[in-house]
Design a protein around this motif. Sequence first.
Motif, PDB file in Angstrom:
ATOM      1  N   ASN A 272       0.824  -1.212   0.000  1.00 11.11           N
ATOM      2  CA  ASN A 272       0.000   0.000   0.000  1.00 11.11           C
ATOM      3  C   ASN A 272       0.857   1.260   0.000  1.00 11.11           C
ATOM      4  OD1 ASN A 272      -2.113  -1.654   2.381  1.00 11.11           O
ATOM      5  ND2 ASN A 272      -2.405  -1.579   0.178  1.00 11.11           N
ATOM      6  N   VAL A 273       1.878   1.293   0.834  1.00 12.22           N
ATOM      7  CA  VAL A 273       2.739   2.478   0.916  1.00 12.22           C
ATOM      8  C   VAL A 273       3.433   2.722  -0.425  1.00 12.22           C
ATOM      9  CG1 VAL A 273       4.829   3.420   1.995  1.00 12.22           C
ATOM     10  CG2 VAL A 273       3.058   2.363   3.407  1.00 12.22           C
ATOM     11  N   CYS A 274       3.995   1.662  -1.001  1.00 13.16           N
ATOM     12  CA  CYS A 274       4.680   1.817  -2.294  1.00 13.16           C
ATOM     13  C   CYS A 274       3.725   2.300  -3.377  1.00 13.16           C
ATOM     14  CB  CYS A 274       5.319   0.490  -2.713  1.00 13.16           C
ATOM     15  SG  CYS A 274       6.754   0.047  -1.730  1.00 13.16           S
ATOM     16  N   LEU A 275       2.540   1.704  -3.426  1.00 12.72           N
ATOM     17  CA  LEU A 275       1.599   2.081  -4.482  1.00 12.72           C
ATOM     18  C   LEU A 275       0.991   3.459  -4.243  1.00 12.72           C
ATOM     19  CD1 LEU A 275      -0.031  -1.384  -5.166  1.00 12.72           C
ATOM     20  CD2 LEU A 275       1.673  -0.166  -6.544  1.00 12.72           C
ATOM     21  N   ILE A 276       0.859   3.881  -2.984  1.00  9.71           N
ATOM     22  CA  ILE A 276       0.415   5.246  -2.694  1.00  9.71           C
ATOM     23  C   ILE A 276       1.441   6.244  -3.226  1.00  9.71           C
ATOM     24  CG2 ILE A 276       0.184   6.932  -0.813  1.00  9.71           C
ATOM     25  CD1 ILE A 276      -1.316   4.720   0.746  1.00  9.71           C
ATOM     26  N   LEU A 277       2.709   5.989  -2.929  1.00  8.86           N
ATOM     27  CA  LEU A 277       3.762   6.896  -3.388  1.00  8.86           C
ATOM     28  C   LEU A 277       3.843   6.935  -4.907  1.00  8.86           C
ATOM     29  CD1 LEU A 277       6.534   6.011  -0.786  1.00  8.86           C
ATOM     30  CD2 LEU A 277       5.119   8.079  -0.849  1.00  8.86           C
ATOM     31  N   MET A 278       3.742   5.766  -5.539  1.00  5.33           N
ATOM     32  CA  MET A 278       3.789   5.696  -6.997  1.00  5.33           C
ATOM     33  C   MET A 278       2.591   6.413  -7.619  1.00  5.33           C
ATOM     34  SD  MET A 278       2.435   3.916  -9.913  1.00  5.33           S
ATOM     35  CE  MET A 278       1.526   2.654  -9.100  1.00  5.33           C
ATOM     36  N   ALA A 279       1.397   6.160  -7.080  1.00  7.08           N
ATOM     37  CA  ALA A 279       0.182   6.774  -7.627  1.00  7.08           C
ATOM     38  C   ALA A 279       0.222   8.295  -7.466  1.00  7.08           C
ATOM     39  CB  ALA A 279      -1.057   6.201  -6.946  1.00  7.08           C
ATOM     40  N   ARG A 280       0.711   8.762  -6.345  1.00  7.93           N
ATOM     41  CA  ARG A 280       0.810  10.202  -6.120  1.00  7.93           C
ATOM     42  C   ARG A 280       1.782  10.833  -7.107  1.00  7.93           C
ATOM     43  NH1 ARG A 280      -1.752  14.567  -4.599  1.00  7.93           N
ATOM     44  NH2 ARG A 280      -0.470  16.003  -3.445  1.00  7.93           N
ATOM     45  N   LYS A 281       2.919  10.171  -7.293  1.00  6.77           N
ATOM     46  CA  LYS A 281       3.939  10.680  -8.216  1.00  6.77           C
ATOM     47  C   LYS A 281       3.407  10.753  -9.643  1.00  6.77           C
ATOM     48  CE  LYS A 281       8.539   9.484  -9.921  1.00  6.77           C
ATOM     49  NZ  LYS A 281       9.620   8.497  -9.857  1.00  6.77           N
ATOM     50  N   LYS A 282       2.622   9.747 -10.042  1.00  3.94           N
ATOM     51  CA  LYS A 282       2.100   9.699 -11.406  1.00  3.94           C
ATOM     52  C   LYS A 282       0.725  10.347 -11.550  1.00  3.94           C
ATOM     53  CE  LYS A 282       4.641   5.692 -12.949  1.00  3.94           C
ATOM     54  NZ  LYS A 282       4.548   4.471 -13.758  1.00  3.94           N
ATOM     55  N   ARG A 283       0.230  10.924 -10.469  1.00  5.16           N
ATOM     56  CA  ARG A 283      -1.079  11.593 -10.447  1.00  5.16           C
ATOM     57  C   ARG A 283      -2.217  10.660 -10.845  1.00  5.16           C
ATOM     58  NH1 ARG A 283       0.925  17.336 -12.969  1.00  5.16           N
ATOM     59  NH2 ARG A 283       2.126  17.919 -11.147  1.00  5.16           N
ATOM     60  N   LEU A 284      -2.163   9.454 -10.319  1.00  5.20           N
ATOM     61  CA  LEU A 284      -3.222   8.457 -10.517  1.00  5.20           C
ATOM     62  C   LEU A 284      -4.104   8.490  -9.269  1.00  5.20           C
ATOM     63  CD1 LEU A 284      -0.941   5.599 -11.910  1.00  5.20           C
ATOM     64  CD2 LEU A 284      -2.415   7.140 -13.231  1.00  5.20           C
ATOM     65  N   TYR A 285      -4.974   9.480  -9.196  1.00  3.87           N
ATOM     66  CA  TYR A 285      -5.682   9.763  -7.957  1.00  3.87           C
ATOM     67  C   TYR A 285      -6.708   8.701  -7.565  1.00  3.87           C
ATOM     68  CZ  TYR A 285      -3.245  14.140  -8.359  1.00  3.87           C
ATOM     69  OH  TYR A 285      -2.266  15.082  -8.472  1.00  3.87           O
ATOM     70  N   GLY A 286      -7.291   8.006  -8.522  1.00  2.00           N
ATOM     71  CA  GLY A 286      -8.199   6.908  -8.186  1.00  2.00           C
ATOM     72  C   GLY A 286      -7.450   5.785  -7.492  1.00  2.00           C
ATOM     73  N   LEU A 287      -6.311   5.401  -8.048  1.00  4.99           N
ATOM     74  CA  LEU A 287      -5.467   4.371  -7.421  1.00  4.99           C
ATOM     75  C   LEU A 287      -4.974   4.848  -6.063  1.00  4.99           C
ATOM     76  CD1 LEU A 287      -3.989   1.650  -7.583  1.00  4.99           C
ATOM     77  CD2 LEU A 287      -2.133   2.846  -8.770  1.00  4.99           C
ATOM     78  N   TRP A 288      -4.597   6.100  -5.978  1.00  5.98           N
ATOM     79  CA  TRP A 288      -4.123   6.696  -4.726  1.00  5.98           C
ATOM     80  C   TRP A 288      -5.187   6.574  -3.642  1.00  5.98           C
ATOM     81  CZ3 TRP A 288      -5.505  11.490  -2.304  1.00  5.98           C
ATOM     82  CH2 TRP A 288      -4.613  11.934  -1.340  1.00  5.98           C
ATOM     83  N   LEU A 289      -6.428   6.906  -3.979  1.00  6.30           N
ATOM     84  CA  LEU A 289      -7.511   6.831  -2.992  1.00  6.30           C
ATOM     85  C   LEU A 289      -7.795   5.400  -2.544  1.00  6.30           C
ATOM     86  CD1 LEU A 289     -10.049   9.454  -4.347  1.00  6.30           C
ATOM     87  CD2 LEU A 289      -8.777   9.552  -2.194  1.00  6.30           C
ATOM     88  N   VAL A 290      -7.843   4.472  -3.483  1.00  7.99           N
ATOM     89  CA  VAL A 290      -8.146   3.088  -3.105  1.00  7.99           C
ATOM     90  C   VAL A 290      -6.997   2.496  -2.283  1.00  7.99           C
ATOM     91  CG1 VAL A 290      -7.302   1.799  -5.133  1.00  7.99           C
ATOM     92  CG2 VAL A 290      -9.315   1.008  -3.921  1.00  7.99           C
ATOM     93  N   GLN A 291      -5.769   2.889  -2.543  1.00  7.93           N
ATOM     94  CA  GLN A 291      -4.646   2.386  -1.751  1.00  7.93           C
ATOM     95  C   GLN A 291      -4.656   2.970  -0.336  1.00  7.93           C
ATOM     96  OE1 GLN A 291      -2.562  -0.133  -2.386  1.00  7.93           O
ATOM     97  NE2 GLN A 291      -3.707  -0.406  -4.277  1.00  7.93           N
ATOM     98  N   ILE A 292      -5.146   4.190  -0.193  1.00  2.75           N
ATOM     99  CA  ILE A 292      -5.306   4.742   1.155  1.00  2.75           C
ATOM    100  C   ILE A 292      -6.329   3.917   1.924  1.00  2.75           C
ATOM    101  CG2 ILE A 292      -6.207   6.734   2.443  1.00  2.75           C
ATOM    102  CD1 ILE A 292      -4.791   8.494   0.335  1.00  2.75           C
ATOM    103  N   TYR A 293      -7.441   3.561   1.275  1.00  3.22           N
ATOM    104  CA  TYR A 293      -8.435   2.709   1.924  1.00  3.22           C
ATOM    105  C   TYR A 293      -7.848   1.331   2.245  1.00  3.22           C
ATOM    106  CZ  TYR A 293     -12.332  -0.365   2.709  1.00  3.22           C
ATOM    107  OH  TYR A 293     -13.156  -1.298   3.264  1.00  3.22           O
ATOM    108  N   PHE A 294      -7.114   0.738   1.307  1.00 10.13           N
ATOM    109  CA  PHE A 294      -6.501  -0.568   1.558  1.00 10.13           C
ATOM    110  C   PHE A 294      -5.471  -0.489   2.689  1.00 10.13           C
ATOM    111  CE2 PHE A 294      -7.384  -2.171  -3.010  1.00 10.13           C
ATOM    112  CZ  PHE A 294      -8.654  -2.583  -2.627  1.00 10.13           C
TER     113      PHE A 294
END
Length: 80
Positions: free
Chosen positions: A45-67
């Motif tokens: 989750n932490v890795c994918l949150i950082l990656m999603a934020r960097k790439k501005r993939l906000y849907g993925l970012w939000l779901v990873q915060i929930y996960f």
Amino acid sequence: MKIIAYARQEPLECIGALSGALGALLLSQNASYSKWGWISFLLSNVCLILMARKKRLYGLWLVQIYFSYTSLNGIFNYFR
């Protein structure tokens, strides 16, 4: 090797994917060590949150915060 080159280019994505797969495998074993799957999921989750934020993939970012919440809930329930 294209896989190694990709892993060097996108380390957060690759670590996130591998640790997520490891977490699922650990939990599916239903053994005494299975609880460590929650730690692996949290790393994912932490890795994918950082990656999603960097790439501005906000849907993925939000779901990873929930996960991350569900991973922390699993850690709380299995490690106390």
